[in-house]
Design a protein around this motif. Sequence first.
Motif, short mmCIF file in Angstrom:
data_model
loop_
_atom_site.label_atom_id
_atom_site.label_comp_id
_atom_site.label_asym_id
_atom_site.label_seq_id
_atom_site.Cartn_x
_atom_site.Cartn_y
_atom_site.Cartn_z
N SER A 120 0.86 -1.19 0.00
CA SER A 120 0.00 0.00 0.00
C SER A 120 0.88 1.23 0.00
CB SER A 120 -0.90 -0.01 1.24
OG SER A 120 -1.53 1.24 1.41
N PHE A 121 0.68 2.12 -0.96
CA PHE A 121 1.57 3.27 -1.12
C PHE A 121 0.88 4.62 -1.01
CE2 PHE A 121 3.55 -0.30 -3.25
CZ PHE A 121 4.88 -0.20 -2.86
N GLY A 122 -0.43 4.66 -1.03
CA GLY A 122 -1.13 5.94 -1.09
C GLY A 122 -1.27 6.63 0.26
N PHE A 123 -0.88 7.91 0.33
CA PHE A 123 -1.11 8.75 1.50
C PHE A 123 -0.52 8.13 2.77
CE2 PHE A 123 -4.80 9.18 -1.39
CZ PHE A 123 -4.51 10.45 -1.87
N ARG A 124 0.72 7.66 2.65
CA ARG A 124 1.41 7.09 3.80
C ARG A 124 2.77 7.75 3.94
NH1 ARG A 124 1.78 0.81 3.77
NH2 ARG A 124 2.49 1.32 5.89
N PRO A 125 3.24 7.93 5.18
CA PRO A 125 4.54 8.58 5.38
C PRO A 125 5.66 7.84 4.66
CG PRO A 125 3.36 8.35 7.46
CD PRO A 125 2.59 7.56 6.44
N GLY A 126 6.46 8.58 3.90
CA GLY A 126 7.62 7.99 3.23
C GLY A 126 7.29 7.16 2.01
N SER A 128 5.01 6.96 -1.93
CA SER A 128 4.50 7.83 -2.98
C SER A 128 3.98 7.02 -4.16
CB SER A 128 5.61 8.77 -3.47
OG SER A 128 6.61 8.02 -4.17
N ALA A 129 3.35 7.73 -5.09
CA ALA A 129 2.89 7.09 -6.33
C ALA A 129 4.07 6.53 -7.11
CB ALA A 129 2.10 8.10 -7.17
N HIS A 130 5.19 7.22 -7.09
CA HIS A 130 6.39 6.73 -7.79
C HIS A 130 6.83 5.39 -7.23
CE1 HIS A 130 7.64 11.05 -9.19
NE2 HIS A 130 6.55 10.59 -9.77
N ASN A 131 6.79 5.23 -5.90
CA ASN A 131 7.13 3.93 -5.31
C ASN A 131 6.20 2.84 -5.82
OD1 ASN A 131 7.61 5.69 -2.20
ND2 ASN A 131 9.16 5.11 -3.67
N ALA A 132 4.91 3.16 -5.94
CA ALA A 132 3.93 2.18 -6.41
C ALA A 132 4.21 1.77 -7.85
CB ALA A 132 2.52 2.75 -6.29
N VAL A 133 4.50 2.75 -8.69
CA VAL A 133 4.77 2.47 -10.11
C VAL A 133 6.03 1.63 -10.25
CG1 VAL A 133 5.36 3.53 -12.32
CG2 VAL A 133 3.54 4.52 -10.92
N ARG A 134 7.05 1.95 -9.49
CA ARG A 134 8.31 1.18 -9.58
C ARG A 134 8.15 -0.22 -9.03
NH1 ARG A 134 11.04 6.62 -7.91
NH2 ARG A 134 11.95 7.31 -9.89
N GLN A 135 7.32 -0.39 -7.99
CA GLN A 135 7.05 -1.73 -7.48
C GLN A 135 6.31 -2.56 -8.53
OE1 GLN A 135 7.89 -3.26 -4.26
NE2 GLN A 135 7.44 -4.87 -5.73
N LEU A 136 5.39 -1.93 -9.23
CA LEU A 136 4.67 -2.62 -10.30
C LEU A 136 5.63 -3.06 -11.39
CD1 LEU A 136 1.88 -3.51 -11.25
CD2 LEU A 136 1.56 -1.26 -12.26
N ARG A 137 6.56 -2.19 -11.74
CA ARG A 137 7.56 -2.57 -12.74
C ARG A 137 8.41 -3.75 -12.27
NH1 ARG A 137 12.10 1.73 -14.37
NH2 ARG A 137 12.47 1.54 -12.14
N GLU A 138 8.73 -3.81 -10.98
CA GLU A 138 9.52 -4.92 -10.45
C GLU A 138 8.78 -6.24 -10.62
OE1 GLU A 138 12.44 -7.18 -8.98
OE2 GLU A 138 12.57 -5.06 -9.55
N TYR A 139 7.46 -6.25 -10.40
CA TYR A 139 6.68 -7.46 -10.61
C TYR A 139 6.68 -7.85 -12.09
CZ TYR A 139 4.91 -7.02 -5.83
OH TYR A 139 4.80 -6.95 -4.46
N LEU A 140 6.65 -6.86 -12.97
CA LEU A 140 6.71 -7.15 -14.41
C LEU A 140 8.04 -7.80 -14.75
CD1 LEU A 140 5.16 -3.87 -15.91
CD2 LEU A 140 4.04 -6.08 -15.56
N ARG A 141 9.10 -7.33 -14.15
CA ARG A 141 10.43 -7.92 -14.40
C ARG A 141 10.51 -9.35 -13.91
NH1 ARG A 141 14.15 -2.71 -12.52
NH2 ARG A 141 14.14 -1.63 -14.56
#
Length: 434
Positions: A120-126, A128-141
């Motif tokens: 879960s990345f939305g509206f949490r300390p530390g 961001s949306a960028h973290n979520a997008v990069r995590q999604l890319r990691e699963y694609l890899r």
Amino acid sequence: MPVERVIDRPTPEEHLLERILATENMDLAWKRVRANKGAPGVDGVTIDAFPERFRPLWGDIRASLATGTYQPQPVLRVEIPKPTGGTRPLGIPTVLDRLIQQATAQVLTPIFDPEFSASSFGFRPGRSAHNAVRQLREYLRQGYRIAVDIDLAKFFDTVNHDLLMTMVGRRVRDKRVLTLIGRYLRAGVEVDGRLEKTRMGVPQGGPLSPLLANILLDHLDKELESRGHKFVRYADDFVILVKSERAGERVMGSVRKYLTNKLKLTVNEDKSKVARSGDLSFLGFVFKGTKILWSDQAYKEFRRRVRKYTGRSWFVSMEYRLNKLSTYLRGWMGYFGIAEAYRDIPEIDGWIRRRVRLCYWKQWRWCRTKIRNLLKLGVQLGTSIRAGLNRNGPWAMSRRLAAQHGMTNQWLKDQGLVSVKELWVKIHYPATAR
């Protein structure tokens, strides 16, 4: 030797309302509300006017909060543009209610957030949306190339109050705080001067709403984790990654049932789908293989906004225009700049500069003004005269030699225009950009 102060995570049994109303917590809440600025709510009180207006009243307000008699004001409903186009509803609480909600969120977040899912990345300390997008890319890899993309229909408007309050009550035992949260949920919405009751939903725009949304949807996260799924969630936007379309259809069916039966949410069937990752759009980004790109919709909205700021019929000074345009470019690149789309960047920069040259040419208007300004910029006399007398329109002239030799890239930068290319390089190669 000084003793280091250790702050323990608060427990549900503590007197949370006293911690919310503590002077130190309220001071911090006010600093954050003031820094976020924002429009006034239904009472019309602005951020600047708030201290003088409410400081004399704070003693009575604090007492009403302590005794459970405080009644929040309705939120003001407005429509705001999305970065990818279109609009979304936003509820604007009064400054006083934003302050109280912010103070409440500051105390409740350390109670709930540590238990939230790592996905879960939305509206949490530390996070961001960028973290979520990069995590999604990691699963694609990792080879998870089939996306189960489930869209929740009007999530913030359809949250079941009883279910949400039950979830909050599992960790918060202070009934005064629960009563205050319940009143915020039922405070109502003012739309075009008309008050509407809120029997369900969490109005977007208040400092407390993102935390409440995460409390509800954390139950979805835990369910997906228990099933061993790879997923990413940012607020009510979430995607589950699997390795086959058959698995995707199976997951779609079971998660739809869970959302409907357990969380009492509605799935938007028209926007939900099982698709290959290349057809997925998430938070304004798409994926080409494992490369992050901005979506066509986001780019279309970007060009529309640039045209707006460089429109011929916007009669403002060039200083004001360039300030607004550059502020928008910085904000857009601050979000979409993580896209690995450098091939498009020089073309975008060139297009924006041409749009700005068009504005200058339009503003100069008269032949002699054009000639005089071109001469000041170092353009030869003959070239300046020919350009000044030319009857072609501003868009055509913005590409001519005279305009480009006079209004050089460096000159435009000196006037305040930022370069999209330079912003992109700073994001991807920060050491080189220094």
